[in-house]
Enzyme design. Structure first.
Site, PDB file in Angstrom:
ATOM      1  N   ASP A 130      10.361 -49.603  77.966  1.00 33.48           N
ATOM      2  CA  ASP A 130       9.574 -48.870  76.974  1.00 33.48           C
ATOM      3  C   ASP A 130      10.506 -48.419  75.854  1.00 33.48           C
ATOM      4  O   ASP A 130      10.809 -49.180  74.948  1.00 33.48           O
ATOM      5  CB  ASP A 130       8.877 -47.704  77.683  1.00 33.48           C
ATOM      6  N   LYS A 158       7.202 -53.348  76.568  1.00 34.13           N
ATOM      7  CA  LYS A 158       6.308 -52.962  75.469  1.00 34.13           C
ATOM      8  C   LYS A 158       6.858 -53.504  74.161  1.00 34.13           C
ATOM      9  O   LYS A 158       8.070 -53.410  73.901  1.00 34.13           O
ATOM     10  CB  LYS A 158       6.167 -51.445  75.394  1.00 34.13           C
ATOM     11  N   ASP A 186       2.586 -45.553  87.643  1.00 31.28           N
ATOM     12  CA  ASP A 186       1.724 -44.428  88.004  1.00 31.28           C
ATOM     13  C   ASP A 186       1.356 -43.557  86.806  1.00 31.28           C
ATOM     14  O   ASP A 186       1.988 -43.622  85.747  1.00 31.28           O
ATOM     15  CB  ASP A 186       2.448 -43.533  89.004  1.00 31.28           C
TER      16      ASP A 186
HETATM   17  P1  XMP Z   1      12.012 -46.197  79.130  1.00 36.55           P
HETATM   18  O1  XMP Z   1      11.290 -45.421  78.037  1.00 36.55           O
HETATM   19  O2  XMP Z   1      13.222 -45.469  79.603  1.00 36.55           O
HETATM   20  O3  XMP Z   1      10.927 -46.228  80.243  1.00 36.55           O
HETATM   21  O4  XMP Z   1      12.269 -47.638  78.720  1.00 36.55           O
HETATM   22  C1  XMP Z   1      11.181 -46.668  81.471  1.00 36.55           C
HETATM   23  C2  XMP Z   1      10.449 -45.853  82.494  1.00 36.55           C
HETATM   24  O5  XMP Z   1       9.400 -45.051  81.954  1.00 36.55           O
HETATM   25  C3  XMP Z   1       8.217 -45.176  82.716  1.00 36.55           C
HETATM   26  N1  XMP Z   1       7.162 -45.742  81.831  1.00 36.55           N
HETATM   27  C4  XMP Z   1       5.886 -45.893  82.166  1.00 36.55           C
HETATM   28  N2  XMP Z   1       5.234 -45.614  83.310  1.00 36.55           N
HETATM   29  N3  XMP Z   1       3.238 -46.437  82.374  1.00 36.55           N
HETATM   30  C5  XMP Z   1       3.912 -45.898  83.405  1.00 36.55           C
HETATM   31  O6  XMP Z   1       3.315 -45.684  84.452  1.00 36.55           O
HETATM   32  C6  XMP Z   1       3.814 -46.736  81.185  1.00 36.55           C
HETATM   33  O7  XMP Z   1       3.147 -47.246  80.284  1.00 36.55           O
HETATM   34  C7  XMP Z   1       5.216 -46.440  81.082  1.00 36.55           C
HETATM   35  N4  XMP Z   1       6.098 -46.624  80.101  1.00 36.55           N
HETATM   36  C8  XMP Z   1       7.285 -46.164  80.592  1.00 36.55           C
HETATM   37  C9  XMP Z   1       8.558 -46.089  83.850  1.00 36.55           C
HETATM   38  O8  XMP Z   1       8.837 -45.315  84.983  1.00 36.55           O
HETATM   39  C10 XMP Z   1       9.790 -46.812  83.436  1.00 36.55           C
HETATM   40  O9  XMP Z   1      10.642 -47.103  84.509  1.00 36.55           O
END
Ligand code: XMP
Length: 206
Positions: A130, A158, A186
């Site tokens: 993300d 994403k 989740d």
């Molecule tokens: P980052 O922002 O560090 O995100 O790249 C990684 C972690 O954030 C959680 N994440 C999500 N969890 N739906 C979720 O259930 C989402 O759309 C989402 N986007 C980020 C996830 O734990 C991931 O490992």
């Protein structure tokens, strides 16, 4: 004569009732889903090809797999059974979301002990890329701990600008910038056991 279900707790009764009850609870969770983004059959097919890609690109020799809990648990279980080489599995507990729909901007390592990765090629598995903070922070830490190289694979990425300059070596599916649940992901601890990836209704997130 005693009822066969009579002495059990409610949870056990649900198991004893079998498939019907399971479908009922899946349907209840389905009511909170705005739309299914990637269904189970499509995920399974993509995991077949991802496993081939990872096996092709990963250097010959030992593979240490680090699974980021809890989101990557379902993805990892299904992916790793498709990789035909001996491997060692370690898990890491990290948190950046703390239950909501927005990243806190800070990655916390929650385990007291860090897996032994010195001199190893590591395959790091996460559910979703993300902001990129998690993959970036964990990759850096693994290298600090002496890993020779960190190869990364995520089920979802994403399509957005990332806070950290990071990309995954293997991506299952690119998705839009929306909050998704299911297949390990989740919202407040719920929906991880949905067999598909779906977009949560706004009303379910209140
Ligand atoms: P980052 O922002 O560090 O995100 O790249 C990684 C972690 O954030 C959680 N994440 C999500 N969890 N739906 C979720 O259930 C989402 O759309 C989402 N986007 C980020 C996830 O734990 C991931 O490992």
């Amino acid at each position: 004569m005693s009822n066969v279900h009579g002495d059990f707790s409610d949870d056990v009764k649900i198991l004893a009732l079998g498939g019907g009850a399971q479908r009922k609870y899946l349907t209840l969770m389905r009511d909170d889903i705005e739309r299914i983004l990637i269904d189970e059959a499509v995920i399974e097919k993509r995991l077949d090809s991802m496993a081939v890609e990872i096996e092709r690109d990963f250097p010959v020799g030992p593979m240490v797999v680090i699974i980021l809990l809890k989101g990557a648990l379902v993805f990892a279980a299904d992916l790793l059974r498709r990789i035909p080489r001996p491997l060692e599995i370690e898990c890491l507990n990290v948190a950046s979301y703390h239950g909501g729909r927005e990243s806190s901007g800070k990655v916390d390592f929650l385990d007291r002990h860090f897996p032994e990765v010195k001199g190893q090629h590591v395959l790091l598995l996460d559910d979703i890329l993300d902001t990129g903070r998690t993959l970036h922070a964990v990759s850096e830490r693994l290298l600090e701990e002496g890993a020779v190289a960190v190869h990364t694979a995520v089920l979802l990425a994403k399509d957005k600008e990332r806070a950290e300059h990071v990309s995954a070596d293997h991506v299952g599916f690119e998705i839009g910038d929306e909050f998704v649940v299911g297949y390990g992901l989740d919202y407040n601890g719920k929906y991880r056991n949905l067999p598909y990836v779906g977009v949560l209704k706004r009303s379910a997130a209140n």
